[in-house]
Design an enzyme around this catalytic site. Structure first.
Site, short mmCIF file in Angstrom:
data_model
loop_
_atom_site.label_atom_id
_atom_site.label_comp_id
_atom_site.label_asym_id
_atom_site.label_seq_id
_atom_site.Cartn_x
_atom_site.Cartn_y
_atom_site.Cartn_z
N LYS A 157 -10.80 -14.50 -3.12
CA LYS A 157 -10.61 -13.67 -3.84
C LYS A 157 -11.81 -13.88 -4.92
O LYS A 157 -12.24 -12.88 -5.72
CB LYS A 157 -9.21 -13.70 -4.00
CG LYS A 157 -7.47 -13.39 -2.75
CD LYS A 157 -6.71 -12.94 -4.47
CE LYS A 157 -5.58 -12.71 -2.38
NZ LYS A 157 -4.50 -12.88 -3.13
N LYS A 191 2.58 3.53 11.91
CA LYS A 191 1.13 3.72 11.20
C LYS A 191 0.81 5.43 10.93
O LYS A 191 0.22 5.73 9.78
CB LYS A 191 0.27 3.20 11.16
CG LYS A 191 0.40 1.55 10.18
CD LYS A 191 -1.03 0.55 10.23
CE LYS A 191 -0.09 -0.93 10.42
NZ LYS A 191 -1.30 -2.01 9.80
N GLY A 228 1.22 -1.03 0.30
CA GLY A 228 0.16 0.11 0.01
C GLY A 228 1.20 1.11 -0.29
O GLY A 228 0.29 2.30 -0.31
N ARG A 263 -8.15 4.66 8.60
CA ARG A 263 -9.02 3.99 9.38
C ARG A 263 -8.80 4.17 11.27
O ARG A 263 -7.66 3.72 11.82
CB ARG A 263 -8.56 2.06 9.56
CG ARG A 263 -8.87 1.99 7.85
CD ARG A 263 -8.47 0.95 7.21
NE ARG A 263 -8.92 -0.68 8.02
CZ ARG A 263 -8.70 -1.50 7.52
NH1 ARG A 263 -7.69 -1.64 7.52
NH2 ARG A 263 -9.22 -2.40 8.68
#
Length: 313
Positions: A139, A45, A17, A36
């Site tokens: 997936k 983070k 990411g 988030r």
């Protein structure tokens, strides 16, 4: 060319990411990163998100546990790329994307969704062994939801991440190359495909405004990086200027050893089995319903396995 799409990246602080955020900014997209609330006190983070902001990204608050917040975040962008983890040794979150699909349906403005795939094409893994097949099955559940919701998509199949596979000479459980010995899977001659993670991000961002990749799978297959384990080892030996001591693990030995491991390790090992004993990544031709990244975007100068290995000298 028209205006570039506004992009929302979910999972922007993760392994892939953070590279997607960087590539999106470098390629001139208005880039949003989902912040988030569950991040809590994870200072690394939080600092990464703040660094994205300094680089020009916009942070938008949203949570998989708050449908309305996801919808409001989505209404600010044109394209969504999800990079939440799908591997067992990190956090296995693939099915969280079903909530994202519902939010995309309600928002009604998303021109393209790139779900968290990036590895092996799950549509080719219907016969994969347990427990690793859980990743592929989940997936496919997400793919079905995307299809049922008629959401425009691009699926990215990037094969083997170089950091996890090249660094350890394709051996399981190590990500640094030995200077003394190596264990080969069988004869070590099954071909796999290795891609630098920064290149994966660059190719991914290239697709989002490209009509040629709409509602298709994009395979990333750098020609110089379609190699067997034995060839990867040979490149490392050439760089080192010495020959490694080699031993071989037969298919039976590998499968017998797998039975003794815990669930998480079994999941990872089963993927290695398909890659390095069956050669599932390179044993097929790309069909009309897919494209190949290096052909579409020759302007990206991808990192070869040899160049990748040089950093370990």
């Amino acid at each position: 060319m028209g205006l570039k799409s506004r992009v929302l990246i979910i999972g922007g602080t993760g392994y892939l990411g953070k590279r997607l955020v960087k590539a999106s900014l470098e390629q001139g997209h208005e880039t949003y990163v989902l912040q988030r609330p569950e991040i809590g006190l994870d200072i690394e983070k939080i600092q990464m998100l703040l660094s994205f902001k300094k680089q020009g990204a916009r942070l938008v608050v949203g949570s998989f546990n708050d449908h309305r917040s996801l919808v409001e975040a989505l209404k600010q962008v044109d394209v969504v790329i999800c990079a939440i983890s799908g591997v067992h040794f990190r956090t296995h979150q693939i099915l969280l994307q079903l909530k994202l699909v519902e939010a995309i349906k309600e928002a009604g403005n998303i021109k393209r969704f790139l779900p968290s795939e990036f590895g092996t094409d799950p549509s080719r893994m219907a016969d994969a062994m347990e427990p690793g097949r859980e990743t592929f099955d989940e997936k496919m559940v997400v793919r079905k939801a995307i299809k049922d919701a008629r959401i425009p998509f691009t699926y990215i199949s990037a094969n083997c991440f170089a950091g996890y596979f090249v660094g350890g000479l394709c051996q399981f459980g190590t990500i640094l190359p030995s200077r003394d010995s190596v264990v080969l899977f069988g004869d070590g001659n099954q071909k796999s495909i290795f891609v630098d993670e920064d290149d994966i991000a660059a190719y991914t961002i290239k697709t989002i405004d490209d009509p040629r990749t709409l509602n298709k799978t994009l395979y990333i297959r750098p020609l110089a990086n379609i190699l067997s384990q034995r060839q990867v080892v040979g490149i490392w030996e050439k760089l080192l200027g010495k020959v490694l001591q080699k031993s071989s693990l037969s298919e039976k030995q590998f499968l017998d050893s797998l039975k003794e491991k815990d669930y998480v390790v079994q999941a990872g090992m089963s993927h290695f089995y398909h890659f390095f004993y069956e050669g599932c990544l390179a044993n097929f031709e790309i069909g009309d319903d897919a494209e190949e990244a290096c052909r579409l975007y020759p302007d990206i100068k991808y990192t070869t396995v040899e160049d990748y290995l040089k950093q370990y000298l």
